[in-house]
Scaffold this motif. Structure first.
Motif, PDB file in Angstrom:
ATOM      1  N   GLY A   1      22.945  67.795  44.134  1.00 19.99           N
ATOM      2  CA  GLY A   1      22.288  66.890  45.067  1.00 19.99           C
ATOM      3  C   GLY A   1      20.856  67.247  45.415  1.00 19.99           C
ATOM      4  N   ASP A   2      20.165  67.978  44.537  1.00 18.93           N
ATOM      5  CA  ASP A   2      18.777  68.379  44.829  1.00 18.93           C
ATOM      6  C   ASP A   2      17.738  67.418  44.248  1.00 18.93           C
ATOM      7  N   ASP A   3      18.188  66.252  43.784  1.00 20.21           N
ATOM      8  CA  ASP A   3      17.317  65.218  43.215  1.00 20.21           C
ATOM      9  C   ASP A   3      16.659  65.644  41.908  1.00 20.21           C
ATOM     10  N   LYS A   4      17.268  66.571  41.202  1.00 22.23           N
ATOM     11  CA  LYS A   4      16.816  67.008  39.875  1.00 22.23           C
ATOM     12  C   LYS A   4      18.061  67.268  39.036  1.00 22.23           C
ATOM     13  N   ILE A   5      17.961  67.006  37.745  1.00 22.05           N
ATOM     14  CA  ILE A   5      19.043  67.359  36.829  1.00 22.05           C
ATOM     15  C   ILE A   5      18.579  68.576  36.040  1.00 22.05           C
ATOM     16  N   SER A   6      19.286  69.678  36.233  1.00 19.81           N
ATOM     17  CA  SER A   6      18.951  70.920  35.519  1.00 19.81           C
ATOM     18  C   SER A   6      19.728  70.970  34.198  1.00 19.81           C
ATOM     19  N   ARG A   7      19.362  71.919  33.363  1.00 22.19           N
ATOM     20  CA  ARG A   7      20.066  72.128  32.098  1.00 22.19           C
ATOM     21  C   ARG A   7      21.536  72.424  32.376  1.00 22.19           C
ATOM     22  N   GLU A   8      21.810  73.248  33.385  1.00 25.55           N
ATOM     23  CA  GLU A   8      23.179  73.624  33.723  1.00 25.55           C
ATOM     24  C   GLU A   8      23.996  72.407  34.164  1.00 25.55           C
ATOM     25  N   GLU A   9      23.378  71.537  34.966  1.00 28.52           N
ATOM     26  CA  GLU A   9      24.085  70.330  35.413  1.00 28.52           C
ATOM     27  C   GLU A   9      24.359  69.414  34.224  1.00 28.52           C
ATOM     28  N   LEU A  10      23.376  69.257  33.370  1.00 24.47           N
ATOM     29  CA  LEU A  10      23.547  68.418  32.182  1.00 24.47           C
ATOM     30  C   LEU A  10      24.665  68.979  31.310  1.00 24.47           C
ATOM     31  N   LEU A  11      24.682  70.285  31.119  1.00 17.37           N
ATOM     32  CA  LEU A  11      25.749  70.926  30.337  1.00 17.37           C
ATOM     33  C   LEU A  11      27.117  70.706  30.987  1.00 17.37           C
ATOM     34  N   ALA A  12      27.187  70.840  32.293  1.00 17.41           N
ATOM     35  CA  ALA A  12      28.464  70.656  32.994  1.00 17.41           C
ATOM     36  C   ALA A  12      29.005  69.241  32.793  1.00 17.41           C
ATOM     37  N   VAL A  13      28.132  68.238  32.898  1.00 23.37           N
ATOM     38  CA  VAL A  13      28.568  66.851  32.719  1.00 23.37           C
ATOM     39  C   VAL A  13      28.930  66.602  31.253  1.00 23.37           C
ATOM     40  N   LEU A  14      28.170  67.162  30.329  1.00 21.71           N
ATOM     41  CA  LEU A  14      28.512  67.030  28.905  1.00 21.71           C
ATOM     42  C   LEU A  14      29.890  67.640  28.635  1.00 21.71           C
ATOM     43  N   HIS A  15      30.175  68.783  29.249  1.00 18.63           N
ATOM     44  CA  HIS A  15      31.500  69.411  29.114  1.00 18.63           C
ATOM     45  C   HIS A  15      32.586  68.484  29.629  1.00 18.63           C
ATOM     46  N   MET A  16      32.333  67.839  30.783  1.00 18.26           N
ATOM     47  CA  MET A  16      33.315  66.907  31.345  1.00 18.26           C
ATOM     48  C   MET A  16      33.595  65.772  30.359  1.00 18.26           C
ATOM     49  N   MET A  17      32.535  65.295  29.709  1.00 19.17           N
ATOM     50  CA  MET A  17      32.667  64.127  28.841  1.00 19.17           C
ATOM     51  C   MET A  17      33.289  64.452  27.487  1.00 19.17           C
ATOM     52  N   VAL A  18      32.960  65.591  26.894  1.00 19.48           N
ATOM     53  CA  VAL A  18      33.425  65.869  25.531  1.00 19.48           C
ATOM     54  C   VAL A  18      34.429  67.007  25.447  1.00 19.48           C
ATOM     55  N   GLY A  19      34.619  67.730  26.537  1.00 20.09           N
ATOM     56  CA  GLY A  19      35.577  68.832  26.532  1.00 20.09           C
ATOM     57  C   GLY A  19      35.243  69.852  25.465  1.00 20.09           C
ATOM     58  N   ALA A  20      36.238  70.240  24.716  1.00 18.83           N
ATOM     59  CA  ALA A  20      36.053  71.271  23.690  1.00 18.83           C
ATOM     60  C   ALA A  20      35.791  70.672  22.309  1.00 18.83           C
TER      61      ALA A  20
END
Length: 189
Positions: A120-139
């Motif tokens: 919620g800091d109004d920025k998308i970091s690499r870590e946040e992007l990776l976390a959401v990508l993990h949610m979407m594609v799993g392993a």
């Protein structure tokens, strides 16, 4: 019209929700019926658990993020019907004859941006992007491939060189995406 849903929902409230969200009277009554069927405690509010009983959300890899979005509207542990409707309005198809602020392109983009902005800091970091990508594609994709996707995405969208994506940069990157169509759900009339 003698259903439980129409009895508990006052005409004045329906009119206010219509003005605020752009939904028709019939859509509001139907969505109220759905809301009350999800409200297992009959207290007029939905909890996170109530939302997670929706099969489509339970199996959606971003289901938890979508549920979280409903609670951003309420700033609480529960969501009332009006807050429920305001969030759903963002998914209403855009109709030129029924313009509404909640389902504008900008609001749809803000909603999508918040799916990625985990802290919620109004920025998308690499870590946040990776976390959401993990949610979407799993392993299904290796860590290396996911890292490469995240790095490339940030490199393409980041315009101020801070290695993060602001809302403005996100909106610019989405300029050629038909957000109005992709973030719309057909609600019954």
């Amino acid at each position: 019209m003698g259903s439980k849903a129409s009895i508990l929902l006052q005409d004045e409230e329906v009119s206010e929700i219509q003005r605020e969200t752009g939904f028709s009277h019939n859509q509001i009554v139907r969505l109220y019926s759905r809301f009350t069927s999800l409200d297992k405690t009959n207290n007029g509010f939905l909890s996170r658990e109530d939302f997670l009983r929706i099969p489509e959300l339970a199996i959606n890899p971003l289901g938890d993020r979508i549920v979280h979005a409903f609670f951003q509207e309420s700033n609480d542990d529960s969501v009332n019907f009006r807050q429920f409707m305001r969030t759903l309005a963002r998914f209403r198809p855009i109709k030129t004859n029924r313009l509404n602020e909640l389902n504008s392109r900008d609001e749809k983009l803000k909603f999508a941006f918040k799916m990625y902005d985990l802290d919620g800091d109004d920025k998308i970091s690499r870590e946040e992007l990776l976390a959401v990508l993990h949610m979407m594609v799993g392993a299904n994709i290796s860590e290396e491939q996911l890292g490469s996707i995240a790095d490339r995405t940030i490199a393409e969208a980041d315009q101020d060189g801070d290695s993060m994506i602001s809302f403005e940069e996100f909106a610019k990157a989405m300029e050629r995406v038909d957000v109005e169509q992709k973030m719309s759900i057909r609600f019954l009339h």
